[in-house]
Motif scaffolding. Structure first.
Motif, PDB file in Angstrom:
ATOM      1  N   GLY A 338       0.954  -1.191   0.334  1.00  0.00           N
ATOM      2  CA  GLY A 338      -0.310   0.118  -0.372  1.00  0.00           C
ATOM      3  C   GLY A 338       0.830   0.842  -0.103  1.00  0.00           C
ATOM      4  O   GLY A 338       0.091   2.141   0.534  1.00  0.00           O
ATOM      5  N   THR A 339       2.018   0.928  -0.002  1.00  0.00           N
ATOM      6  CA  THR A 339       2.168   2.284  -0.375  1.00  0.00           C
ATOM      7  C   THR A 339       3.913   2.229  -1.516  1.00  0.00           C
ATOM      8  O   THR A 339       3.665   1.384  -2.626  1.00  0.00           O
ATOM      9  CB  THR A 339       3.728   2.511   0.961  1.00  0.00           C
ATOM     10  N   ARG A 340       4.158   3.465  -1.631  1.00  0.00           N
ATOM     11  CA  ARG A 340       5.147   3.651  -2.727  1.00  0.00           C
ATOM     12  C   ARG A 340       6.342   4.460  -2.678  1.00  0.00           C
ATOM     13  O   ARG A 340       5.539   5.722  -2.030  1.00  0.00           O
ATOM     14  CB  ARG A 340       4.414   4.758  -4.000  1.00  0.00           C
ATOM     15  N   PRO A 341       7.500   3.795  -2.700  1.00  0.00           N
ATOM     16  CA  PRO A 341       8.683   4.929  -1.802  1.00  0.00           C
ATOM     17  C   PRO A 341       9.287   6.034  -2.893  1.00  0.00           C
ATOM     18  O   PRO A 341       8.733   5.831  -4.186  1.00  0.00           O
ATOM     19  CB  PRO A 341       9.427   3.697  -1.912  1.00  0.00           C
ATOM     20  N   LEU A 342       9.901   6.398  -2.134  1.00  0.00           N
ATOM     21  CA  LEU A 342      10.434   7.789  -3.265  1.00  0.00           C
ATOM     22  C   LEU A 342      12.073   7.008  -4.086  1.00  0.00           C
ATOM     23  O   LEU A 342      12.004   6.912  -3.619  1.00  0.00           O
ATOM     24  CB  LEU A 342      11.117   9.197  -2.070  1.00  0.00           C
ATOM     25  N   PRO A 343      11.956   8.118  -5.172  1.00  0.00           N
ATOM     26  CA  PRO A 343      12.770   7.726  -6.615  1.00  0.00           C
ATOM     27  C   PRO A 343      13.842   7.314  -5.817  1.00  0.00           C
ATOM     28  O   PRO A 343      15.172   6.653  -5.967  1.00  0.00           O
ATOM     29  CB  PRO A 343      12.386   8.053  -8.030  1.00  0.00           C
ATOM     30  N   GLN A 344      14.251   8.465  -5.024  1.00  0.00           N
ATOM     31  CA  GLN A 344      15.868   8.993  -4.236  1.00  0.00           C
ATOM     32  C   GLN A 344      15.765   7.915  -2.955  1.00  0.00           C
ATOM     33  O   GLN A 344      17.127   7.909  -2.438  1.00  0.00           O
ATOM     34  CB  GLN A 344      15.949  10.194  -4.054  1.00  0.00           C
ATOM     35  N   ARG A 345      14.890   7.366  -2.275  1.00  0.00           N
ATOM     36  CA  ARG A 345      15.017   6.689  -1.713  1.00  0.00           C
ATOM     37  C   ARG A 345      15.028   5.228  -1.454  1.00  0.00           C
ATOM     38  O   ARG A 345      15.861   4.203  -1.036  1.00  0.00           O
ATOM     39  CB  ARG A 345      13.971   6.443  -0.529  1.00  0.00           C
ATOM     40  N   TYR A 346      14.385   4.328  -2.969  1.00  0.00           N
ATOM     41  CA  TYR A 346      14.598   3.130  -3.425  1.00  0.00           C
ATOM     42  C   TYR A 346      14.480   3.539  -4.727  1.00  0.00           C
ATOM     43  O   TYR A 346      13.497   3.687  -5.344  1.00  0.00           O
ATOM     44  CB  TYR A 346      13.412   2.589  -3.243  1.00  0.00           C
ATOM     45  N   LEU A 347      16.027   2.203  -5.390  1.00  0.00           N
ATOM     46  CA  LEU A 347      16.129   2.519  -6.182  1.00  0.00           C
ATOM     47  C   LEU A 347      16.682   1.377  -6.946  1.00  0.00           C
ATOM     48  O   LEU A 347      18.259   1.035  -7.500  1.00  0.00           O
ATOM     49  CB  LEU A 347      16.719   3.685  -6.427  1.00  0.00           C
ATOM     50  N   PRO A 348      16.121   0.801  -6.824  1.00  0.00           N
ATOM     51  CA  PRO A 348      17.308  -1.162  -7.739  1.00  0.00           C
ATOM     52  C   PRO A 348      17.407  -0.892  -9.269  1.00  0.00           C
ATOM     53  O   PRO A 348      18.332  -1.741  -9.343  1.00  0.00           O
ATOM     54  CB  PRO A 348      15.783  -2.286  -7.174  1.00  0.00           C
TER      55      PRO A 348
END
Length: 411
Positions: A338-348
């Motif tokens: 149910g969440t969408r992480p910030l792209p500067q925090r989660y960047l696989p």
């Protein structure tokens, strides 16, 4: 400062783990011939990705000889944009449905070979499955011997960080594929027909124009490599983490039993998708997101970085910041429900103009392969202590010693 680069190359994870709490969010690796920084500070990552179209992308010194100097992974400018415009739509969300049956069939074939009592090396198995898929998407029904030779070459080049270092130090770089393999890959590419992706590269009137054999070889090798190596690691890690967490595995199996979906639809299997995302967080297949060179002096990270400085986003350390991912060493798929992480925090899959074209396809493969295996086989990890990350080129895979045993079939 060369000492730090050497430590990063030979003892990658201990080096990174020792700096995870650095408050400045970066570590300086070299000062000469250019300043080079490994960066995970969120505002700096946001600036890098936002400004990516203005930065240069020199690529990897060690991987350039392997994938070739004309690889799209190192290209910049109009030629790079032309490749993304040509290939991007074929790998985007609207086309994923075209690959469902191909991936499902490959997963079924691979799982059928796993009979009760079989003990198999998990990373090797997932690489074989994902290379089969990548080969079929890119080249159609390519001969198995070509893909087997491709695997043998990559294992020789990337299978050991110490051997890779010796190649670079004493043999002028990692070994390039043999001439006969290059010829076969180029021949296969020029013989393809739609819907194989390679057919787009050689089609008359394509926006790239005529592609010579050297450039075509570099693109086929790069797409095969990028199209299977990281997906194989992500799949192996997902299966490993599920083995380590009984309750999670039970809940994922319950989710799968409630749907006939193959795993293709992430919305039909939200817990499985969250498990894949958490696996990509805690054990990202690529620990760094490529080099960027600053074309001019830039204010970044609270200092002035001179023209020519190299900044490299650290995926591994960005994913281990407790202010955004509490208890970052804990495997917890609930972070992604149910969440969408910030792209500067989660960047696989990196970010900016170099964001991986195959990110959605790769996750699709992981879900389908994992769902197929869980539904049809019961597995047990024989040696869980071997579930440690090892560096393979610029990827991070489970140790090649990690083994699973098939204890039962549900067929």
């Amino acid at each position: 400062m060369l000492r730090r680069e050497l430590a990063l190359a030979l003892r990658t994870l201990p080096f990174l783990d020792a700096r995870a709490d650095a408050p400045e969010g970066y570590v300086q690796l070299t000062t000469k011939p250019a300043l080079k920084l490994l960066v995970w500070q969120p505002d700096a990552l946001e600036w890098i990705f936002r400004s990516d179209h203005r930065l240069d992308h020199p690529g990897s010194r060690s991987m350039r000889p392997v994938l070739g100097p004309k690889s799209l992974l190192w290209l910049d400018g109009p030629r790079y944009e032309a490749y993304r415009r040509l290939l991007g739509p074929q790998l985007g969300a609207r086309r994923l449905g075209d690959y469902h049956s191909l991936i499902e069939e490959a997963a079924d074939r691979a799982v059928t070979e796993l009979t009760p009592g079989t003990v198999f090396a998990l990373p090797e198995w997932t690489r074989r499955v994902t290379l089969d898929i990548a080969g079929r998407i890119l080249l159609g029904n390519v001969e198995n011997g070509v893909l087997d030779a491709f695997t043998t070459w990559l294992d020789r080049a990337l299978g050991s960080p110490y051997r890779s270092l010796l190649y670079r130090a004493f043999k002028g770089g990692l070994p390039r594929s043999e001439a006969w393999l290059d010829r076969e890959l180029v021949r296969s590419a020029r013989a393809t027909a739609p819907p194989a992706l390679a057919s787009l590269l050689v089609a008359p009137g394509n926006p790239l124009g005529a592609i010579d054999d050297d450039e075509l070889r570099d693109q086929i090798v790069s797409l095969l490599f990028a199209g299977h190596e990281t997906t194989a690691s992500a799949t192996a890690w997902t299966l490993y983490w599920l083995d380590r967490h009984d309750r999670l595995r039970h809940d994922v199996l319950t989710e799968l039993s409630s749907t006939t979906d193959s795993g293709a639809d992430a919305k039909a299997v939200p817990l499985l998708q969250a498990t894949v995302q958490e696996s990509l967080r805690i054990t990202p297949p690529v620990p760094a997101a490529g080099n960027r060179t600053l074309p001019e002096a830039t204010e970044l990270l609270g200092r002035t970085l001179p023209r020519g400085s190299v900044v490299s986003p650290s995926i591994y350390l960005a994913h281990r910041q407790p202010d955004y991912f509490p208890a970052p060493q804990r495997f917890d798929p609930g972070r992604f429900l149910g969440t969408r992480p910030l792209p500067q925090r989660y960047l696989p899959f990196g970010g900016g103009s170099r964001h991986c074209l195959g990110s959605q396809l790769g996750q699709l493969e992981v879900r389908i392969i994992t769902a197929t295996l869980l539904r049809r086989r019961v597995l047990r990890c024989v040696n869980p202590s071997a579930g440690v990350p090892t560096v393979r080129g610029h990827a991070m895979a489970p140790s090649g010693r990690l083994r699973m045993e098939v204890t039962a079939c549900h067929d």
